[in-house]
Design a protein around this motif. Structure first.
Motif, PDB file in Angstrom:
ATOM      1  N   CYS A  76       0.846  -1.187   0.000  1.00  0.00           N
ATOM      2  CA  CYS A  76       0.000   0.000   0.000  1.00  0.00           C
ATOM      3  C   CYS A  76       0.884   1.241   0.000  1.00  0.00           C
ATOM      4  N   ALA A  77       0.680   2.107  -0.969  1.00  0.00           N
ATOM      5  CA  ALA A  77       1.465   3.340  -1.061  1.00  0.00           C
ATOM      6  C   ALA A  77       1.060   4.354  -0.001  1.00  0.00           C
ATOM      7  N   VAL A  78      -0.079   4.143   0.660  1.00  0.00           N
ATOM      8  CA  VAL A  78      -0.535   5.075   1.701  1.00  0.00           C
ATOM      9  C   VAL A  78       0.088   4.723   3.052  1.00  0.00           C
ATOM     10  N   CYS A  79      -0.082   3.468   3.502  1.00  0.00           N
ATOM     11  CA  CYS A  79       0.417   3.098   4.838  1.00  0.00           C
ATOM     12  C   CYS A  79       1.717   2.302   4.797  1.00  0.00           C
ATOM     13  N   GLY A  80       2.114   1.815   3.611  1.00  0.00           N
ATOM     14  CA  GLY A  80       3.395   1.141   3.455  1.00  0.00           C
ATOM     15  C   GLY A  80       3.424  -0.344   3.777  1.00  0.00           C
ATOM     16  N   ILE A  81       2.301  -0.918   4.151  1.00  0.00           N
ATOM     17  CA  ILE A  81       2.279  -2.329   4.531  1.00  0.00           C
ATOM     18  C   ILE A  81       2.255  -3.224   3.295  1.00  0.00           C
ATOM     19  N   HIS A  82       2.947  -4.374   3.394  1.00  0.00           N
ATOM     20  CA  HIS A  82       3.050  -5.360   2.311  1.00  0.00           C
ATOM     21  C   HIS A  82       2.157  -6.557   2.633  1.00  0.00           C
ATOM     22  N   PRO A  83       0.897  -6.562   2.191  1.00  0.00           N
ATOM     23  CA  PRO A  83       0.000  -7.653   2.571  1.00  0.00           C
ATOM     24  C   PRO A  83       0.142  -8.941   1.764  1.00  0.00           C
ATOM     25  N   TYR A  84       0.727  -8.871   0.554  1.00  0.00           N
ATOM     26  CA  TYR A  84       0.884 -10.082  -0.250  1.00  0.00           C
ATOM     27  C   TYR A  84       1.869  -9.818  -1.388  1.00  0.00           C
ATOM     28  N   ALA A  85       2.257 -10.918  -2.034  1.00  0.00           N
ATOM     29  CA  ALA A  85       3.094 -10.847  -3.228  1.00  0.00           C
ATOM     30  C   ALA A  85       2.540 -11.847  -4.236  1.00  0.00           C
ATOM     31  N   GLU A  86       2.933 -11.682  -5.481  1.00  0.00           N
ATOM     32  CA  GLU A  86       2.473 -12.574  -6.545  1.00  0.00           C
ATOM     33  C   GLU A  86       3.669 -13.082  -7.338  1.00  0.00           C
ATOM     34  N   GLY A  87       3.583 -14.314  -7.776  1.00  0.00           N
ATOM     35  CA  GLY A  87       4.639 -14.910  -8.586  1.00  0.00           C
ATOM     36  C   GLY A  87       4.185 -16.252  -9.106  1.00  0.00           C
ATOM     37  N   SER A  88       5.144 -17.096  -9.443  1.00  0.00           N
ATOM     38  CA  SER A  88       4.856 -18.438  -9.950  1.00  0.00           C
ATOM     39  C   SER A  88       5.678 -19.454  -9.187  1.00  0.00           C
ATOM     40  N   ASP A  89       5.112 -20.654  -9.035  1.00  0.00           N
ATOM     41  CA  ASP A  89       5.877 -21.728  -8.413  1.00  0.00           C
ATOM     42  C   ASP A  89       6.818 -22.328  -9.464  1.00  0.00           C
ATOM     43  N   PRO A  90       7.684 -23.267  -9.087  1.00  0.00           N
ATOM     44  CA  PRO A  90       8.637 -23.827 -10.055  1.00  0.00           C
ATOM     45  C   PRO A  90       7.992 -24.474 -11.282  1.00  0.00           C
ATOM     46  N   LYS A  91       6.727 -24.874 -11.188  1.00  0.00           N
ATOM     47  CA  LYS A  91       6.034 -25.481 -12.329  1.00  0.00           C
ATOM     48  C   LYS A  91       5.313 -24.444 -13.186  1.00  0.00           C
ATOM     49  N   GLY A  92       5.401 -23.166 -12.826  1.00  0.00           N
ATOM     50  CA  GLY A  92       4.774 -22.110 -13.600  1.00  0.00           C
ATOM     51  C   GLY A  92       3.366 -21.753 -13.179  1.00  0.00           C
ATOM     52  N   ASN A  93       2.876 -22.339 -12.086  1.00  0.00           N
ATOM     53  CA  ASN A  93       1.534 -22.031 -11.589  1.00  0.00           C
ATOM     54  C   ASN A  93       1.529 -20.695 -10.853  1.00  0.00           C
ATOM     55  N   ALA A  94       0.510 -19.887 -11.098  1.00  0.00           N
ATOM     56  CA  ALA A  94       0.389 -18.585 -10.426  1.00  0.00           C
ATOM     57  C   ALA A  94       0.169 -18.801  -8.932  1.00  0.00           C
ATOM     58  N   MET A  95       0.970 -18.116  -8.132  1.00  0.00           N
ATOM     59  CA  MET A  95       0.913 -18.253  -6.675  1.00  0.00           C
ATOM     60  C   MET A  95       0.804 -16.880  -6.015  1.00  0.00           C
ATOM     61  N   ALA A  96       0.306 -16.886  -4.793  1.00  0.00           N
ATOM     62  CA  ALA A  96       0.312 -15.689  -3.956  1.00  0.00           C
ATOM     63  C   ALA A  96       1.049 -16.032  -2.673  1.00  0.00           C
ATOM     64  N   ALA A  97       1.849 -15.110  -2.212  1.00  0.00           N
ATOM     65  CA  ALA A  97       2.527 -15.232  -0.922  1.00  0.00           C
ATOM     66  C   ALA A  97       1.828 -14.248   0.004  1.00  0.00           C
ATOM     67  N   VAL A  98       0.986 -14.752   0.880  1.00  0.00           N
ATOM     68  CA  VAL A  98       0.174 -13.928   1.765  1.00  0.00           C
ATOM     69  C   VAL A  98       0.956 -13.654   3.047  1.00  0.00           C
ATOM     70  N   ASN A  99       1.003 -12.404   3.445  1.00  0.00           N
ATOM     71  CA  ASN A  99       1.646 -12.039   4.708  1.00  0.00           C
ATOM     72  C   ASN A  99       0.668 -12.362   5.835  1.00  0.00           C
ATOM     73  N   VAL A 100       0.948 -13.430   6.563  1.00  0.00           N
ATOM     74  CA  VAL A 100       0.065 -13.899   7.630  1.00  0.00           C
ATOM     75  C   VAL A 100      -0.149 -12.814   8.683  1.00  0.00           C
ATOM     76  N   ARG A 101       0.818 -11.938   8.852  1.00  0.00           N
ATOM     77  CA  ARG A 101       0.681 -10.851   9.834  1.00  0.00           C
ATOM     78  C   ARG A 101      -0.432  -9.872   9.460  1.00  0.00           C
ATOM     79  N   CYS A 102      -0.902  -9.924   8.215  1.00  0.00           N
ATOM     80  CA  CYS A 102      -1.966  -9.029   7.752  1.00  0.00           C
ATOM     81  C   CYS A 102      -3.348  -9.669   7.787  1.00  0.00           C
TER      82      CYS A 102
END
Length: 116
Positions: A71-97
């Protein structure tokens, strides 16, 4: 499967994520160490944004393989997006959020991201 609600601090970036939260990962790479995130990996389709996607800014570095969303307003990183080694779309969710999660009850695996 449980549906969790998550967001940045100000709520401008909010989502729900479905899955079984039975563990998280703490990484010591250059960005994760600074953010202090505890990451839970889920298929990207299990993460549904509740706010406009444009509310989340993106930071990429090194190989530009992971889209670190924040978030550009509060600066918190709630998740990320990428792919696993097989090319599947994944999300890395920040459990702290995630709302209502007792962090002490989540087993944490440590990953040496500095050496990857």
């Amino acid at each position: 499967m449980t549906v969790y609600q998550g967001s940045c601090h100000c709520g401008r970036v909010a989502y729900e994520v479905e899955g079984q939260l039975d563990g998280a990962m703490a990484c010591n790479c250059s960005i994760c160490q600074r953010k202090g995130s505890l990451l839970w990996f889920v298929p990207r389709g299990n993460l549904r944004l509740l706010t406009d996607e444009g509310n989340a800014s993106t930071y990429e570095f090194n190989k530009h393989a992971i889209h670190h969303r924040f978030c550009a307003v509060c600066g918190i990183h709630p998740y990320a997006e990428g792919s696993d080694p097989k090319g599947n779309a994944m999300a890395a969710v920040n459990v702290r959020c995630l709302e209502g999660v007792e962090l002490d009850s989540i087993p944490v695996t440590h990953f040496n991201g500095r050496d990857v």
